[in-house]
Write a protein that holds these residues in place. Structure first.
Motif, PDB file in Angstrom:
ATOM      1  N   ASN A 140      13.955  -2.474 -17.052  1.00  0.00           N
ATOM      2  CA  ASN A 140      15.265  -2.536 -16.371  1.00  0.00           C
ATOM      3  C   ASN A 140      15.597  -4.252 -16.209  1.00  0.00           C
ATOM      4  OD1 ASN A 140      15.126  -0.712 -15.065  1.00  0.00           O
ATOM      5  ND2 ASN A 140      14.319  -0.968 -13.111  1.00  0.00           N
ATOM      6  N   HIS A 144      19.105  -4.955 -17.206  1.00  0.00           N
ATOM      7  CA  HIS A 144      19.787  -5.809 -16.393  1.00  0.00           C
ATOM      8  C   HIS A 144      20.488  -6.629 -17.430  1.00  0.00           C
ATOM      9  CE1 HIS A 144      19.748  -4.893 -12.112  1.00  0.00           C
ATOM     10  NE2 HIS A 144      19.066  -3.920 -12.239  1.00  0.00           N
ATOM     11  N   SER A 149      23.407  -8.457 -14.941  1.00  0.00           N
ATOM     12  CA  SER A 149      23.757  -8.348 -13.287  1.00  0.00           C
ATOM     13  C   SER A 149      22.309  -8.671 -13.535  1.00  0.00           C
ATOM     14  CB  SER A 149      23.544  -7.013 -13.356  1.00  0.00           C
ATOM     15  OG  SER A 149      22.299  -5.860 -13.613  1.00  0.00           O
ATOM     16  N   ASP A 150      21.776  -9.140 -12.527  1.00  0.00           N
ATOM     17  CA  ASP A 150      20.575 -10.139 -11.444  1.00  0.00           C
ATOM     18  C   ASP A 150      19.750  -9.302 -11.537  1.00  0.00           C
ATOM     19  OD1 ASP A 150      22.452 -12.419 -11.713  1.00  0.00           O
ATOM     20  OD2 ASP A 150      23.140 -12.210  -9.688  1.00  0.00           O
ATOM     21  N   PRO A 151      18.724  -9.452 -12.019  1.00  0.00           N
ATOM     22  CA  PRO A 151      17.178  -8.411 -11.396  1.00  0.00           C
ATOM     23  C   PRO A 151      17.197  -8.054 -10.148  1.00  0.00           C
ATOM     24  CG  PRO A 151      17.157 -10.715 -13.050  1.00  0.00           C
ATOM     25  CD  PRO A 151      17.935 -11.242 -12.731  1.00  0.00           C
ATOM     26  N   GLU A 152      16.988  -6.935  -9.745  1.00  0.00           N
ATOM     27  CA  GLU A 152      16.626  -6.925  -8.407  1.00  0.00           C
ATOM     28  C   GLU A 152      15.674  -7.445  -8.152  1.00  0.00           C
ATOM     29  OE1 GLU A 152      16.779  -2.649  -7.391  1.00  0.00           O
ATOM     30  OE2 GLU A 152      18.123  -2.167  -9.280  1.00  0.00           O
ATOM     31  N   SER A 369      18.274   2.740  -7.737  1.00  0.00           N
ATOM     32  CA  SER A 369      18.864   1.512  -8.054  1.00  0.00           C
ATOM     33  C   SER A 369      20.483   0.813  -8.814  1.00  0.00           C
ATOM     34  CB  SER A 369      17.957   2.085  -9.278  1.00  0.00           C
ATOM     35  OG  SER A 369      17.825   0.597 -10.403  1.00  0.00           O
ATOM     36  N   GLU A 370      20.142  -0.338  -7.986  1.00  0.00           N
ATOM     37  CA  GLU A 370      21.471  -0.972  -9.270  1.00  0.00           C
ATOM     38  C   GLU A 370      21.712  -1.232 -10.097  1.00  0.00           C
ATOM     39  OE1 GLU A 370      23.510  -2.949  -6.755  1.00  0.00           O
ATOM     40  OE2 GLU A 370      22.717  -2.743  -4.755  1.00  0.00           O
ATOM     41  N   LEU A 371      20.786  -1.121 -10.692  1.00  0.00           N
ATOM     42  CA  LEU A 371      20.953  -0.994 -12.336  1.00  0.00           C
ATOM     43  C   LEU A 371      21.647   0.529 -12.445  1.00  0.00           C
ATOM     44  CD1 LEU A 371      20.632  -2.188 -15.337  1.00  0.00           C
ATOM     45  CD2 LEU A 371      18.654  -1.306 -15.558  1.00  0.00           C
ATOM     46  N   LYS A 374      25.280  -0.119 -11.263  1.00  0.00           N
ATOM     47  CA  LYS A 374      25.577  -0.282 -12.389  1.00  0.00           C
ATOM     48  C   LYS A 374      26.570   0.152 -13.999  1.00  0.00           C
ATOM     49  CE  LYS A 374      26.191  -5.129 -10.562  1.00  0.00           C
ATOM     50  NZ  LYS A 374      27.316  -6.178 -10.976  1.00  0.00           N
TER      51      LYS A 374
END
Length: 526
Positions: A140, A144, A149-152, A369-371, A374
């Motif tokens: 991830n 990312h 994007s910023d890592p979670e 997951s934010e990934l 995105k």
């Protein structure tokens, strides 16, 4: 029983292939006898004499010895054991609890109490869940970084070696608008990001092997890398192995490089000699895994996992126990059943993603997951985003899909991503993973880009019909004619050939004037 056959039946086929085969066959038989792999049996067969009338035979009977070749009992048992049992054995000795305790005692006996205490403070070796989490965080972090994007929470930035690798393989490129050393994702990077995890890992491995071309020992290292990957497929997730047991320094270097991308988890030992590496599910499943998993590969993959599943099927047992959802997808592949278990879990893992696309172009994605959010936002309208605890809703629109096309994402990549991550209940065959009208519309939006082709041309206005016909004939012969209108005597030629076309018009007018004809004028307009 130990099988065998007559030796006379073998040389015939050997002789049919090449001359001198019988001599080679006899030599091979003698070598195998020397190794105690086979032995000869002499069987006496009676030969009946002639018979007269209806009575008994009056001629004496003779006997003929036939040589039989058979495996020795010891060699037969060894071959059988190798074919049935050795596939479950790893290629290197596993680290056991007793072995680990002996290493601690050896450190204490050498006066290295600090290293022994530090090793005890680390706790038990990583479990299967810990290795899966480690792999997911490493992978991830790379994705990312690709998206920007910023890592979670709990995820670190990718190591410098991984960042350099992304740039070297063309997945990222320097940002021309940034005066610093920033990187942006390329069209190839978007294709990589929307691919299956199995394809992503293989792409990393192949690019890694390609990057070794500058090494004078390139072929030898590649050969060792392939052997190392095949050996990893015979390991079980969670087993640890000493780095010192690897055959050479090249393989130990491969171990460190693979650890950068989450294929292996390397744990520093009491000394450098006792570093321990743990294969993750990605490394184990790389050679014998299943494609189309979408998320991280299942820990039950690999040679050992496949053998375990086969033994469970023969015993009529289920490895995890059937659930109602698994009964619905009983004919689904292992990756689908793994996703079913993830969705049924009270705390679904972040790597699980199940997408439902409706015929009204609304997309429902079960993910935490934010990934994933995105990634889906690359081809969906971000203004239509609605979120619940573990579900997000998007709308697929014409503008959002065309925006993905401008990023270098193709229609086939979008549809393959949606089918690959379809909800398990859409994989049973009763419903299509992706509605036909949605798939067709995405393809039509893609074709709109090639419906009209822009071309830079120069427009010429001819005043006479003779001039028009001569100009059209010359432009067709030169292959620079873009369009011609006979009614208004207008010619459009490609911009790159405009100077040559103007020179031709001037020569044609001069020749026409020298011939005593009417003066013809050609008005050239841009």
């Amino acid at each position: 029983a130990v099988g065998g056959g007559p030796s006379a039946a073998i040389p015939g086929g050997v002789r049919a292939r090449h001359a001198g085969g019988k001599a080679e066959h006899e030599l091979a038989i003698k070598n195998l006898e020397t190794l105690c792999a086979i032995h000869r049996l002499s069987i006496e067969e009676p030969i009946d004499g002639s018979k007269t009338g209806g009575g008994a035979s009056t001629a004496p009977t003779a006997s003929s010895a036939t040589a039989m070749l058979t495996l020795t009992p010891e060699f037969h048992a060894g071959v059988k054991s190798c074919l049935t049992n050795s596939l479950n054995l790893p290629p290197w000795p596993k680290i056991t609890a007793d072995h680990y305790a002996k290493l601690l005692q050896a450190a204490e006996s050498r006066g290295r109490q600090d290293l022994a205490q530090q090793e005890r403070a680390r706790g038990n070796p990583p479990s299967t869940a810990d290795l899966a989490l480690y792999t997911q965080r490493r992978w991830n972090a790379i994705l990312h970084f690709l998206v920007g994007s910023d890592p979670e929470e709990g995820e670190d930035s990718p190591p410098d070696a991984a960042v350099a690798f992304l740039e070297r393989t063309g997945l990222m490129a320097p940002d021309m608008d940034d005066r610093g050393d920033g990187l942006v994702i390329t069209a190839r990077g978007y294709e990589f990001m929307l691919s299956d995890v199995h394809d992503q890992v293989w792409q990393f491995v192949l690019q890694y092997l390609s990057s070794l071309e500058s090494n004078p020992r390139c072929d030898e290292i590649r050969h060792r890398a392939i052997i190392f990957l095949v050996c990893l497929s015979y390991c079980a997730v969670g087993d640890g192995f000493l780095a010192v047991d690897l055959p050479d320094d090249d393989t130990r270097t491969l171990m460190k490089d693979f650890a950068h991308f989450g294929l292996l988890f390397v744990r520093r030992g009491i000394t450098k000699k006792y570093n321990v590496f743990y294969p993750t599910s990605v490394a184990v499943s790389l050679v014998a895994g299943e494609r189309g998993t979408g998320g991280m590969l299942d820990s039950s993959s690999g040679i050992v996992g496949l053998l375990g599943q086969h033994e469970a099927e023969l015993a009529g047992k289920s490895i995890t126990g059937p659930s109602p959802a698994e009964v619905v997808a009983s004919y689904a592949p292992a990756s689908t059943q793994s996703l079913i278990r993830a969705l049924e879990s009270p705390m679904p893992p972040r790597d699980s993603l199940a997408i439902i696309v409706q015929t009204n172009f609304q997309l429902c994605a079960y993910t935490c997951s934010e990934l994933h959010v995105k990634m889906i936002g690359l081809f969906c309208d971000v203004n239509t985003l609605r979120r619940l605890t573990n579900v997000v809703f998007y709308k697929i629109t014409r503008d959002s899909v065309k925006g993905a096309f401008r990023l270098g994402i193709s229609a086939s990549q979008i549809t393959r991503f949606l089918r690959m991550h379809a909800h398990p209940r859409l994989r049973t065959g009763k419903y299509p993973p992706l509605p036909f009208n949605v798939e067709d519309q995405i393809v039509l939006w893609d074709r709109e880009r090639s419906r009209v082709m822009l071309e830079e041309v120069v427009r010429y206005q001819c005043q006479t019909r003779d001039e028009y016909e001569a100009a059209v004939q010359w432009a067709e012969d030169m292959g620079c004619l873009s369009w011609a209108g006979q009614v208004k005597q207008v010619i459009m030629v490609r911009h790159g050939s405009s100077d040559s076309f103007a020179s031709f018009i001037r020569r044609w007018r001069g020749q026409a004037a020298a011939g005593g004809g009417r003066k013809r004028k050609a008005a050239v307009g841009h």
